[in-house]
Motif scaffolding. Structure first.
Motif, short mmCIF file in Angstrom:
data_model
loop_
_atom_site.label_atom_id
_atom_site.label_comp_id
_atom_site.label_asym_id
_atom_site.label_seq_id
_atom_site.Cartn_x
_atom_site.Cartn_y
_atom_site.Cartn_z
N ALA A 148 0.79 -1.24 -0.02
CA ALA A 148 -0.12 -0.02 -0.30
C ALA A 148 0.97 1.59 -0.19
O ALA A 148 0.55 2.01 -0.34
CB ALA A 148 -0.88 0.05 1.73
N THR A 149 1.68 1.12 0.96
CA THR A 149 2.87 2.18 0.80
C THR A 149 3.68 2.46 -0.29
O THR A 149 3.53 4.13 -1.16
CB THR A 149 3.95 2.28 1.94
N ILE A 150 4.06 1.23 -0.98
CA ILE A 150 4.56 1.67 -2.44
C ILE A 150 3.44 2.42 -3.80
O ILE A 150 3.97 3.77 -4.16
CB ILE A 150 5.51 0.79 -2.99
N ILE A 153 2.65 5.83 -3.12
CA ILE A 153 4.27 6.94 -3.25
C ILE A 153 3.80 7.06 -4.50
O ILE A 153 4.09 8.20 -5.02
CB ILE A 153 5.05 6.45 -2.56
N ARG A 154 3.18 5.93 -5.30
CA ARG A 154 3.62 5.72 -6.77
C ARG A 154 2.22 6.63 -7.36
O ARG A 154 1.60 7.67 -8.28
CB ARG A 154 3.92 4.32 -7.32
N GLU A 158 0.01 11.79 -9.62
CA GLU A 158 -1.21 11.67 -10.58
C GLU A 158 -3.09 12.57 -9.71
O GLU A 158 -3.82 12.69 -10.50
CB GLU A 158 -1.30 10.66 -11.41
N MET A 159 -2.86 12.13 -8.21
CA MET A 159 -3.77 12.50 -7.76
C MET A 159 -3.69 12.76 -6.34
O MET A 159 -2.75 12.78 -6.06
CB MET A 159 -4.81 10.75 -7.85
N PRO A 160 -4.78 13.73 -5.66
CA PRO A 160 -4.43 14.02 -4.40
C PRO A 160 -3.92 12.83 -3.60
O PRO A 160 -4.87 11.88 -3.61
CB PRO A 160 -6.01 13.66 -3.83
N PRO A 195 5.52 0.63 -14.73
CA PRO A 195 6.85 -0.64 -14.18
C PRO A 195 6.46 -0.99 -12.60
O PRO A 195 6.13 -1.90 -12.20
CB PRO A 195 8.15 -0.23 -14.24
N THR A 196 6.18 0.44 -11.82
CA THR A 196 5.67 0.19 -10.22
C THR A 196 4.10 -0.82 -10.26
O THR A 196 4.07 -1.30 -9.35
CB THR A 196 5.78 0.96 -9.61
N VAL A 197 3.24 -0.44 -10.66
CA VAL A 197 2.24 -1.18 -10.72
C VAL A 197 2.13 -2.21 -11.37
O VAL A 197 1.25 -3.48 -10.28
CB VAL A 197 0.82 -0.08 -11.93
N ASN A 198 2.53 -2.89 -11.80
CA ASN A 198 2.59 -3.61 -12.62
C ASN A 198 3.69 -4.46 -11.22
O ASN A 198 3.06 -5.75 -11.32
CB ASN A 198 3.42 -4.13 -14.27
N MET A 199 4.83 -4.48 -11.08
CA MET A 199 5.05 -5.45 -10.60
C MET A 199 4.93 -5.44 -9.00
O MET A 199 4.98 -6.12 -8.20
CB MET A 199 7.19 -4.61 -10.60
#
Length: 451
Positions: A148-150, A153-154, A158-160, A195-199
C-alpha cells in the motif's frame, strides 16, 4: 420431548470441520449481503438488489473479484470498506479470522477449534497451529502495508495524496488476497505499461497465491536444499507457469490491435507478463480480456483451472494437485511403481486425493456450465465457459459476461464461486478416512477393463 431436542442439539454441535467451515463462510456472506444492501452502501442511496448484493458479498468473501456492478462508482466509501473487510476475512479464511477474534478477546482456543483450523489452512499437524496463525496475520498485514505504501507513493503523483493512500490500501489488500477488485471501471488498464504498478500488484498476488506455508518455510530454511517438498514443488511449478505464460500471451496477442497490437514493445512485455501471471490467482487486468484471441482465452481457462498453491488465498485445484497428477501419469507411462520427486516418494493416498479433487472440480464446472447454457441462451459458449472456470478458480477475470448475466445466471455463478473457495478443501477433507467408520471387510479382488 426435551431429551429428543437435546440429542438433536448435540448432533448440530458435533458437525465435522468441513460443515463448520461451510456454515462459517455462509454466515459471513449473509452478513456481508445485508451490509451491502444498506442504502448507505451505495452512491444513489437506494439499496442494492438482494441477488446483486449476494453476488458481490460472495465474490468478496470467496476472494474472486467478479462484479455485477462497478465497485468505484456504485459503492460509497462505507460500501467499499465493507467489501474490503470481506475480502480480508475471506482471504484469511473463516477460522483464521475467528481465531484472531479469540486472541484479541483473550479467549481459550480448544482442541476442536484447533482441529478445524488445521483443516481450514491445510496444515499437516496441530503442533504450533496457533503460532502459525499469528505469523499468517503478521505476514499479511506487513506485506499489505508495504504494498500500500509503495502504491500510494506512485499514485500520489497523479491524484490527491488522500485518494492515493486509499487507492494504495484498497488495491494492496485486494491483490494480496487474490480478490481482483479495483476502483477503476477498466481495472488497471490505464497503468498497462507502468513498471511500479505492474511489479507491486503482481508481487502481491503471487505472494498471496503461493501460500503462507511456502513463505514461512523460505524464511525459516533460507536454502533451497532444506525446503520442504511442498515448497520446492510450489516454487518450481509457479516459476515454470509464469515464465511460459508470459511468452504464450505475448505470442498470441502480439499483433492483436484490440490488446497488444498498438502498444510499444515495452508495454507489450509488461502487459504479457501481467496477463500471463494473473489468471491463476487474481482478477485484475491491464488489457481487455473480452478482446483477446480465442487461443489466449482457452489458455487462460487452463491456468484458472489449475489455480494457485495450497494453503493460499487463491483458488483452483491448486498447482501441487495438478503437478501430482502429471507425475502420476508419468509414472504410469514409464512403468514406475511409485510417484517420486526430488528424491522423495509421494504417498498413494495423496495421489488418490489429487485425482478426486480434479474429477470433482470437473463435475462441478460441467454442471454449472451446462445450467448456464440454459439460463444464458444466445450467449457464446466460450464466454460462458470462461466465466464458469473463472468463478471456480476464484480468479475474477471476465470476458464481459458477468454484468449481463440473468438473475438465474448470477445465482449459478455465485454458487460456483462458493464451491471454488470451499469445494476442493471440503472434498479433500471428506476423503480422509475416519477410523471409527472404517470397515474391516475386504472383498475379493477382480479386475475390469480400462483405457
Amino acid at each position: 420431548m426435551a431429551t429428543n431436542l437435546f440429542k438433536r442439539s448435540n448432533r448440530i454441535l458435533e458437525l465435522n470441520p468441513a460443515h463448520i467451515l461451510i456454515f462459517g463462510f455462509l454466515g459471513l456472506i449473509f452478513l456481508g449481503t445485508l451490509l451491502l444492501m444498506l442504502p448507505m452502501s451505495t452512491e444513489d442511496r437506494h439499496h442494492l438488489a438482494f441477488i446483486d448484493a449476494l453476488f458481490e458479498a460472495t465474490s468478496a468473501v470467496c476472494v474472486t473479484g467478479l462484479a455485477v456492478v462497478d465497485t468505484g462508482t456504485t459503492f460509497t466509501l462505507f460500501g467499499q470498506v465493507i467489501l474490503l473487510i470481506l475480502v480480508q476475512l475471506g482471504g484469511w479464511g473463516f477460522m483464521t479470522s475467528g481465531i484472531l477474534m479469540f486472541l484479541i478477546l483473550g479467549k481459550r482456543i480448544g482442541l476442536k477449534e484447533r482441529l478445524i483450523l488445521k483443516e481450514s489452512i491445510n496444515s499437516f499437524s496441530l503442533q504450533g497451529i496457533i503460532s502459525l496463525v499469528q505469523r499468517i496475520i503478521v505476514i499479511t498485514l506487513l506485506v499489505e502495508f508495504l504494498g500500500a505504501t509503495i502504491l500510494a507513493i506512485r499514485w500520489s503523483s497523479e491524484m490527491p495524496w488522500q485518494k492515493a493512500i486509499y487507492y494504495g490500501i484498497f488495491h494492496s489488500i485486494s491483490a494480496f488476497n487474490n480478490a481482483g477488485f479495483g476502483l477503476e471501471p477498466d481495472s488497471l488498464s490505464k497503468w498497462v505499461g507502468d513498471p511500479t504498478v505492474n511489479m507491486i500488484i503482481t508481487l502481491l498476488f503471487i505472494l498471496g497465491g503461493i501460500g503462507y506455508t511456502v513463505i514461512l518455510d523460505i524464511f525459516e530454511k533460507k536454502t533451497f536444499r532444506k525446503l520442504s517438498l511442498h515448497t520446492k514443488l510450489a516454487l518450481f511449478v509457479t516459476l515454470i507457469l509464469n515464465t511460459v505464460s508470459l511468452f504464450v500471451i505475448l505470442g498470441l496477442e502480439y499483433n492483436n490491435p484490440a490488446t497488444l497490437g498498438l502498444l510499444p514493445l515495452g508495454d507489450k512485455l509488461w502487459a504479457s507478463y501481467f496477463q500471463g501471471v494473473v489468471p491463476r490467482t487474481a482478477g485484475f487486468n491491464t488489457i481487455d480480456i473480452g478482446q483477446m484471441t480465442s487461443s489466449s482465452q482457452v489458455y487462460m481457462i487452463g491456468l484458472m483451472f489449475i489455480g494457485a498453491s495450497s494453503g493460499s488465498t487463491g483458488g483452483g485445484i491448486k498447482i501441487t494437485t495438478a503437478a501430482l497428477l502429471l507425475l502420476a501419469l508419468w509414472s504410469v507411462i514409464t512403468n514406475k511403481r511409485d510417484v517420486s520427486l526430488f528424491k522423495r516418494r509421494i504417498p498413494q493416498d495423496q495421489i488418490h486425493r489429487a485425482l478426486s479433487i480434479a474429477i470433482s472440480a470437473l463435475l462441478f464446472i460441467f454442471t454449472i456450465f451446462f445450467l448456464l447454457t440454459i439460463t444464458e441462451k444466445g450467449t457464446e459458449i466460450s464466454r460462458i465457459l470462461f466465466e464458469t472456470v473463472s468463478a471456480f478458480g476464484t480468479v475474477g477475470l471476465s470476458a464481459g459476461l458477468t454484468g449481463d448475466l440473468s438473475p438465474s445466471g448470477r445465482i449459478l455463478i455465485t454458487i460456483m464461486m462458493f464451491i471454488g473457495r470451499i469445494g476442493p478443501l471440503t472434498m479433500a477433507f471428506a476423503l480422509v478416512i475416519n477410523e471409527k467408520n472404517k470397515s474391516m471387510i475386504r472383498y475379493a479382488e477382480e479386475k475390469i477393463l480400462i483405457g
